[in-house]
Design an enzyme around this catalytic site. Structure first.
Site, mmCIF file in Angstrom:
data_model
loop_
_atom_site.group_PDB
_atom_site.id
_atom_site.type_symbol
_atom_site.label_atom_id
_atom_site.label_comp_id
_atom_site.label_asym_id
_atom_site.label_seq_id
_atom_site.Cartn_x
_atom_site.Cartn_y
_atom_site.Cartn_z
ATOM 1 N N ASP A 2 56.771 -33.654 71.241
ATOM 2 C CA ASP A 2 56.168 -32.653 70.357
ATOM 3 C C ASP A 2 55.201 -33.086 69.405
ATOM 4 O OD1 ASP A 2 55.006 -29.681 69.813
ATOM 5 O OD2 ASP A 2 56.923 -29.530 68.235
ATOM 6 N N ASP A 18 53.465 -31.084 66.206
ATOM 7 C CA ASP A 18 53.419 -30.391 65.580
ATOM 8 C C ASP A 18 54.630 -30.381 64.641
ATOM 9 O OD1 ASP A 18 50.060 -30.221 64.137
ATOM 10 O OD2 ASP A 18 50.974 -29.641 66.555
ATOM 11 N N ASP A 42 60.979 -29.109 67.906
ATOM 12 C CA ASP A 42 61.760 -29.337 66.193
ATOM 13 C C ASP A 42 61.428 -27.637 66.333
ATOM 14 O OD1 ASP A 42 59.125 -27.846 63.855
ATOM 15 O OD2 ASP A 42 58.795 -29.078 66.213
#
Length: 220
Positions: free
Chosen positions: A7, A9, A172
């Site tokens: 991922d 951001d 995240d």
């Protein structure tokens, strides 16, 4: 692991400071006082439209469809003008990517950020060369947490015949955990990103707070 997909951001980069900068300019345009950085950080998740709506609710901006469309455009104009002015890589990210590249492990990027923004950010941060395939939130009809973006990224890596069980997905957030669940790869959860839920509530194979630990895990 024979492939790693990341991922963007909240995983590789902390982009909230630049999102905060765009929010400051949007609110200034509307004659409103700025919101602080922790507030904007708490609003991040599920795309720009949701972020702008949360900003609007917090500052009593109009919520009708036409106004929101205008605010989203203005926010994106401000953000696109300064994509990486305040954005930083998380500690250990570049060393980790360098080590995986040196080990010959194919890497991809799968994000819900629009593809053009993603490619610009990767170029500006000198990160584009790490990734054999980049899928953005508008690259396909589906977005994460649908499985297709992650599986499409994987299909372009290595010899094109890598299976899901040979892949590690690194993210995240709640969206990333759900993406891994439906697509099927092992999931490494970065604990210092934009996750809202308790760490233990998200299914994951491995969690880490510094990219040195991820590098050791992948290369073990």
């Amino acid at each position: 692991m024979k492939a790693v997909i990341f991922d963007l951001d909240g995983t590789l980069i902390d982009s909230v400071p630049d999102l905060h900068g765009a929010s400051e300019k949007l609110l200034q345009d509307q004659g409103k006082s700025p919101l602080d950085l922790p507030t904007i950080r708490s609003f991040v998740g599920n795309g720009v439209a949701n972020l702008v709506e949360r900003i609007s609710k917090a500052t009593d901006l109009p919520l009708d469809e036409a106004s929101q469309k205008s605010f989203i455009k203005a926010f994106l104009d401000h953000y696109n003008a300064a994509l990486t002015g305040r954005t930083t890589l998380y500690p250990g990210v570049r060393d980790c990517l360098d080590a995986l590249a040196e080990a010959g492990i194919p890497m991809g990027l799968c994000t819900n950020k629009p593809e053009a923004q993603t490619l610009s950010i990767l170029k500006e941060l000198d990160m584009a060369h790490y990734f054999g395939k980049v899928i953005g939130g508008d690259s396909l009809p589906q977005r994460k947490p649908a499985a297709e973006p992650l599986l499409t990224t994987l299909s372009a890596l290595g010899d094109g015949n890598l299976s899901v069980d040979q892949c590690l997905y690194v993210g995240d957030s709640e969206v990333d955990a759900e993406t891994a669940r439906v697509a099927g790869p092992a999931f490494a959860l970065y604990s210092e990103g934009y996750r809202k839920a308790p760490l233990e509530s998200l299914p994951h194979t491995f969690s880490f707070s510094h990219f040195d630990a991820l590098r050791a895990y992948v290369l073990a």
